[in-house]
Scaffold this motif. Structure first.
Motif, PDB file in Angstrom:
ATOM      1  N   PHE A 245       0.880  -1.090   0.122  1.00  0.00           N
ATOM      2  CA  PHE A 245      -0.126   0.024   0.065  1.00  0.00           C
ATOM      3  C   PHE A 245       0.806   1.098  -0.091  1.00  0.00           C
ATOM      4  O   PHE A 245       0.613   2.248  -0.761  1.00  0.00           O
ATOM      5  CB  PHE A 245      -0.841  -0.002   1.233  1.00  0.00           C
ATOM      6  CG  PHE A 245      -1.526   1.188   1.600  1.00  0.00           C
ATOM      7  CD1 PHE A 245      -2.767   1.704   0.837  1.00  0.00           C
ATOM      8  CD2 PHE A 245      -1.307   2.307   2.405  1.00  0.00           C
ATOM      9  CE1 PHE A 245      -3.065   2.960   0.726  1.00  0.00           C
ATOM     10  CE2 PHE A 245      -1.846   3.456   2.661  1.00  0.00           C
ATOM     11  CZ  PHE A 245      -2.932   3.677   1.914  1.00  0.00           C
ATOM     12  N   VAL A 246       1.923   1.203   0.713  1.00  0.00           N
ATOM     13  CA  VAL A 246       2.617   2.580   0.986  1.00  0.00           C
ATOM     14  C   VAL A 246       3.571   2.558  -0.218  1.00  0.00           C
ATOM     15  O   VAL A 246       3.790   3.725  -0.838  1.00  0.00           O
ATOM     16  CB  VAL A 246       3.490   2.320   2.257  1.00  0.00           C
ATOM     17  CG1 VAL A 246       4.734   3.356   2.182  1.00  0.00           C
ATOM     18  CG2 VAL A 246       2.563   2.518   3.300  1.00  0.00           C
ATOM     19  N   SER A 247       3.776   1.586  -1.101  1.00  0.00           N
ATOM     20  CA  SER A 247       4.711   1.563  -2.200  1.00  0.00           C
ATOM     21  C   SER A 247       3.941   2.003  -3.090  1.00  0.00           C
ATOM     22  O   SER A 247       4.467   2.877  -3.962  1.00  0.00           O
ATOM     23  CB  SER A 247       5.407   0.092  -2.190  1.00  0.00           C
ATOM     24  OG  SER A 247       6.199   0.137  -3.641  1.00  0.00           O
ATOM     25  N   ALA A 248       2.582   1.715  -3.433  1.00  0.00           N
ATOM     26  CA  ALA A 248       1.714   2.108  -4.232  1.00  0.00           C
ATOM     27  C   ALA A 248       1.340   3.669  -4.136  1.00  0.00           C
ATOM     28  O   ALA A 248       1.088   4.475  -4.993  1.00  0.00           O
ATOM     29  CB  ALA A 248       0.534   1.438  -4.304  1.00  0.00           C
ATOM     30  N   PHE A 249       1.380   4.085  -2.806  1.00  0.00           N
ATOM     31  CA  PHE A 249       0.907   5.579  -2.599  1.00  0.00           C
ATOM     32  C   PHE A 249       2.133   6.471  -2.647  1.00  0.00           C
ATOM     33  O   PHE A 249       1.904   7.626  -3.373  1.00  0.00           O
ATOM     34  CB  PHE A 249       0.461   5.467  -1.049  1.00  0.00           C
ATOM     35  CG  PHE A 249      -0.178   6.580  -0.712  1.00  0.00           C
ATOM     36  CD1 PHE A 249      -1.317   7.060  -1.264  1.00  0.00           C
ATOM     37  CD2 PHE A 249       0.529   7.642   0.451  1.00  0.00           C
ATOM     38  CE1 PHE A 249      -1.815   8.323  -0.844  1.00  0.00           C
ATOM     39  CE2 PHE A 249      -0.151   8.773   0.969  1.00  0.00           C
ATOM     40  CZ  PHE A 249      -1.433   9.242   0.107  1.00  0.00           C
ATOM     41  N   ILE A 250       3.388   6.230  -2.404  1.00  0.00           N
ATOM     42  CA  ILE A 250       4.318   7.363  -2.414  1.00  0.00           C
ATOM     43  C   ILE A 250       5.664   6.545  -3.227  1.00  0.00           C
ATOM     44  O   ILE A 250       6.749   6.906  -3.200  1.00  0.00           O
ATOM     45  CB  ILE A 250       4.857   7.842  -1.016  1.00  0.00           C
ATOM     46  CG1 ILE A 250       5.514   6.474  -0.088  1.00  0.00           C
ATOM     47  CG2 ILE A 250       3.667   8.549  -0.381  1.00  0.00           C
ATOM     48  CD1 ILE A 250       5.956   7.088   0.955  1.00  0.00           C
ATOM     49  N   GLY A 251       5.166   5.365  -3.644  1.00  0.00           N
ATOM     50  CA  GLY A 251       6.611   4.650  -4.319  1.00  0.00           C
ATOM     51  C   GLY A 251       7.162   5.438  -5.424  1.00  0.00           C
ATOM     52  O   GLY A 251       8.370   5.049  -5.915  1.00  0.00           O
ATOM     53  N   HIS A 252       6.573   6.251  -6.145  1.00  0.00           N
ATOM     54  CA  HIS A 252       6.685   6.808  -7.476  1.00  0.00           C
ATOM     55  C   HIS A 252       7.683   8.075  -7.315  1.00  0.00           C
ATOM     56  O   HIS A 252       8.422   8.386  -7.970  1.00  0.00           O
ATOM     57  CB  HIS A 252       5.589   7.317  -8.246  1.00  0.00           C
ATOM     58  CG  HIS A 252       4.493   8.282  -7.573  1.00  0.00           C
ATOM     59  ND1 HIS A 252       3.923   7.876  -6.441  1.00  0.00           N
ATOM     60  CD2 HIS A 252       4.581   9.832  -7.614  1.00  0.00           C
ATOM     61  CE1 HIS A 252       3.130   8.943  -6.103  1.00  0.00           C
ATOM     62  NE2 HIS A 252       3.588  10.151  -6.582  1.00  0.00           N
ATOM     63  N   ARG A 253       7.629   8.619  -6.048  1.00  0.00           N
ATOM     64  CA  ARG A 253       8.596   9.718  -5.706  1.00  0.00           C
ATOM     65  C   ARG A 253       9.859   9.347  -5.325  1.00  0.00           C
ATOM     66  O   ARG A 253      10.303   8.125  -4.830  1.00  0.00           O
ATOM     67  CB  ARG A 253       8.022  10.285  -4.531  1.00  0.00           C
ATOM     68  CG  ARG A 253       6.592  11.095  -4.415  1.00  0.00           C
ATOM     69  CD  ARG A 253       6.260  11.683  -3.296  1.00  0.00           C
ATOM     70  NE  ARG A 253       4.854  12.403  -3.676  1.00  0.00           N
ATOM     71  CZ  ARG A 253       4.068  12.827  -2.756  1.00  0.00           C
ATOM     72  NH1 ARG A 253       4.340  12.224  -1.585  1.00  0.00           N
ATOM     73  NH2 ARG A 253       2.780  13.334  -2.904  1.00  0.00           N
ATOM     74  N   LYS A 254      10.707  10.211  -5.495  1.00  0.00           N
ATOM     75  CA  LYS A 254      12.276  10.028  -5.331  1.00  0.00           C
ATOM     76  C   LYS A 254      12.415   9.545  -3.858  1.00  0.00           C
ATOM     77  O   LYS A 254      12.125  10.254  -3.093  1.00  0.00           O
ATOM     78  CB  LYS A 254      13.101  11.248  -5.603  1.00  0.00           C
ATOM     79  CG  LYS A 254      14.573  10.851  -5.616  1.00  0.00           C
ATOM     80  CD  LYS A 254      15.388  12.013  -6.192  1.00  0.00           C
ATOM     81  CE  LYS A 254      16.631  11.799  -6.103  1.00  0.00           C
ATOM     82  NZ  LYS A 254      17.847  12.877  -6.840  1.00  0.00           N
ATOM     83  N   GLY A 255      12.920   8.491  -3.579  1.00  0.00           N
ATOM     84  CA  GLY A 255      13.308   7.825  -2.266  1.00  0.00           C
ATOM     85  C   GLY A 255      12.096   6.878  -1.788  1.00  0.00           C
ATOM     86  O   GLY A 255      12.576   6.050  -1.172  1.00  0.00           O
ATOM     87  N   GLY A 256      11.037   7.138  -2.316  1.00  0.00           N
ATOM     88  CA  GLY A 256       9.900   6.289  -2.147  1.00  0.00           C
ATOM     89  C   GLY A 256       9.698   5.887  -0.605  1.00  0.00           C
ATOM     90  O   GLY A 256       9.454   6.770   0.230  1.00  0.00           O
ATOM     91  N   VAL A 257       9.574   4.744  -0.662  1.00  0.00           N
ATOM     92  CA  VAL A 257       9.286   3.961   0.815  1.00  0.00           C
ATOM     93  C   VAL A 257      10.361   4.131   1.600  1.00  0.00           C
ATOM     94  O   VAL A 257      10.121   4.246   2.910  1.00  0.00           O
ATOM     95  CB  VAL A 257       8.941   2.536   0.597  1.00  0.00           C
ATOM     96  CG1 VAL A 257       8.556   1.792   1.904  1.00  0.00           C
ATOM     97  CG2 VAL A 257       7.747   2.361  -0.442  1.00  0.00           C
ATOM     98  N   ALA A 258      11.599   4.348   1.134  1.00  0.00           N
ATOM     99  CA  ALA A 258      12.880   4.394   2.180  1.00  0.00           C
ATOM    100  C   ALA A 258      12.621   5.976   2.681  1.00  0.00           C
ATOM    101  O   ALA A 258      13.269   5.864   4.161  1.00  0.00           O
ATOM    102  CB  ALA A 258      14.102   4.595   1.376  1.00  0.00           C
ATOM    103  N   MET A 259      12.191   6.843   2.433  1.00  0.00           N
ATOM    104  CA  MET A 259      11.806   8.102   2.828  1.00  0.00           C
ATOM    105  C   MET A 259      10.810   8.150   4.001  1.00  0.00           C
ATOM    106  O   MET A 259      10.991   8.785   4.783  1.00  0.00           O
ATOM    107  CB  MET A 259      11.914   9.325   1.966  1.00  0.00           C
ATOM    108  CG  MET A 259      12.952   9.328   1.189  1.00  0.00           C
ATOM    109  SD  MET A 259      14.467  10.178   1.826  1.00  0.00           S
ATOM    110  CE  MET A 259      13.957  11.598   2.559  1.00  0.00           C
ATOM    111  N   ALA A 260       9.761   7.226   3.469  1.00  0.00           N
ATOM    112  CA  ALA A 260       8.588   7.247   4.472  1.00  0.00           C
ATOM    113  C   ALA A 260       9.177   6.504   5.669  1.00  0.00           C
ATOM    114  O   ALA A 260       8.591   6.845   6.820  1.00  0.00           O
ATOM    115  CB  ALA A 260       7.440   6.407   3.850  1.00  0.00           C
TER     116      ALA A 260
END
Length: 103
Positions: free
Chosen positions: A88-103
């Motif tokens: 879910f988190v990957s689909a929600f913010i995975g397209h941004r640079k850093g993606g899930v790692a930043m979250a």
């Protein structure tokens, strides 16, 4: 001898004990107990504090949440909740640079 000098001597004793490969916890206890006995002039206060110290540290009921939190994490992992949340988190913010790692 001042307290600062005793502190430096205790630190030197601590390092010397670690150099001869005595475990860190035991080295810290020996150096601390030696300095405490020297500064108070008697071993009676040290023994009085040590007789209740083990129970006082282990009877802290605020720390009971740590094993329960780990148990909850195991339930979430084995139940598949962790994988679903990661997707879910990957689909929600995975397209941004850093993606899930930043979250």
């Amino acid at each position: 001898m001042s307290g600062m000098t005793v502190g430096f001597i205790m630190f030197a004793v601590l390092l010397a004990l670690m150099v001869i490969r005595i475990p860190i916890g035991i080295s810290m206890f020996i150096a601390g107990a030696g300095g405490y006995v020297y500064l108070t002039g008697s071993e009676v206060p040290l023994m009085a504090s040590l007789k209740n110290l083990a129970y006082a540290r282990l009877s802290n009921y605020d720390l009971v949440v740590i094993p329960l939190f780990l148990l909850m994490g195991q339930f979430a992992t084995h139940g598949g909740l962790s994988r679903s949340l990661f997707r879910f988190v990957s689909a929600f913010i995975g397209h941004r640079k850093g993606g899930v790692a930043m979250a």
